[in-house]
Design a protein around this motif. Structure first.
Motif, mmCIF file in Angstrom:
data_model
loop_
_atom_site.group_PDB
_atom_site.id
_atom_site.type_symbol
_atom_site.label_atom_id
_atom_site.label_comp_id
_atom_site.label_asym_id
_atom_site.label_seq_id
_atom_site.Cartn_x
_atom_site.Cartn_y
_atom_site.Cartn_z
ATOM 1 N N THR A 210 0.813 -1.207 0.000
ATOM 2 C CA THR A 210 0.000 0.000 0.000
ATOM 3 C C THR A 210 0.853 1.266 0.000
ATOM 4 N N SER A 211 2.054 1.186 0.557
ATOM 5 C CA SER A 211 2.930 2.365 0.607
ATOM 6 C C SER A 211 4.152 2.240 -0.300
ATOM 7 N N ALA A 212 4.189 1.183 -1.119
ATOM 8 C CA ALA A 212 5.420 0.891 -1.869
ATOM 9 C C ALA A 212 5.602 1.743 -3.114
ATOM 10 N N GLY A 213 4.530 2.363 -3.608
ATOM 11 C CA GLY A 213 4.656 3.151 -4.826
ATOM 12 C C GLY A 213 4.621 2.288 -6.072
ATOM 13 N N ASN A 214 5.298 2.742 -7.102
ATOM 14 C CA ASN A 214 5.183 2.103 -8.419
ATOM 15 C C ASN A 214 6.119 0.902 -8.545
#
Length: 285
Positions: A12-16
């Motif tokens: 959810t917070s990892a980005g692309n």
């Protein structure tokens, strides 16, 4: 009444970045990531092994622990150990990941370490997994943490009732369930089956997410590319939440959103949307 507590699980917070990437390291600097999680109202975060490997060689685990604490986050979880039944030194073993996660656990003291299994049809020899699972739980306890099994419908440990059966057989307090809504509903597990199979003390963590009524591509492709924000799909999330609350689970509730569209959002925007969607289905605490 207080607001439910939320955890921004790893993706959810990892980005692309996608679980299909090798390595699947987040492009978002860890300082920015931790701050964004805290600013969006979460009480904790998750990190995968690929992220932890980079962090160990850069700021180190002690600095990460302090960063998390200074942001006011109180919950950490790390993942993912697969093929944990294969002995060290044998082909396919995952001891490099296990050793890394236990090293991180010594410093971060996570609430649990998530484990999976491996892709394939359900195992026909579950008894062979019991002793390795018990040994893994003993190792986790020695490092001050616990093991949470995440059952996945495309894996050899495919359903939550199956996972609960393994946990009962292992008989160790440091092994429990990670209940992910996507894996529950895509496996076809009913709320009645949850009530029958799961004891309250087995529930170490819960992850909320949603999806369309039909699978797009393979199950793995669907889980990686097509998850929806909570309440935007067809899952009976309110029913699942109600059942888990009857069983005594009171959070913190993980939010795990993976999709092609979600991961291209700016991380701060994605986290805020994820939190708002989870609050909308959880209601007051």
């Amino acid at each position: 009444m207080t607001s439910p507590r939320l955890v921004a699980t790893a993706w959810t917070s990892a980005g692309n970045v996608s679980p299909m990437d090798v390595p699947a390291t987040s492009p978002v600097p860890i300082t920015e990531r931790v701050a964004a999680v805290a600013d969006a109202g979460f009480v904790g975060l998750g990190l995968i092994a690929d992220d932890l490997a980079v962090i160990r060689e850069s700021i180190g685990f002690t600095a990460l622990r302090d960063l998390i604490a200074h942001a006011g986050l109180a919950h950490t979880e790390i993942e993912l150990i697969e093929r944990w039944w294969i002995p060290r030194g044998q082909p396919g073993n995952s001891y490099a990941v296990r050793d890394l996660l236990f090293e991180a656990a010594d410093v971060l003291q996570p609430a649990f370490i998530k484990i999976g299994s491996e892709p394939g049809p359900p195992t026909t020899h579950p008894e062979a997994l019991v002793e390795p699972l018990r040994e893994l739980a003993e190792q986790a306890a020695a490092h001050g943490t616990r093991i949470a099994i995440e059952t996945m419908p495309f894996s050899i440990i495919d359903t939550m009732p199956f996972g609960a059966e393994l946990i009962r057989a292992a008989g160790h307090p440091a092994v429990g369930l990670l209940i992910d809504a996507w894996h529950v509903f895509r496996a076809g597990t009913s709320l009645a089956e949850i009530a029958a199979a799961v004891r309250p003390e087995m529930i170490f963590g819960v992850e909320l997410d949603d999806a369309a009524g039909h699978v797009v591509g393979t199950l793995f492709e669907d889980t990686v590319n097509n998850r929806l924000l909570c309440g935007a799909g067809e899952f009976d999330l309110t029913g699942l939440i109600a059942e888990l609350r009857v069983l005594g689970f009171d959070g913190p509730w993980g939010v795990e959103i993976l999709s092609n569209s979600f991961r291209t959002l700016p991380v701060r925007d994605g986290l805020k949307l994820a939190a708002e969607s989870a609050f909308s289905v959880l209601g007051p605490g």
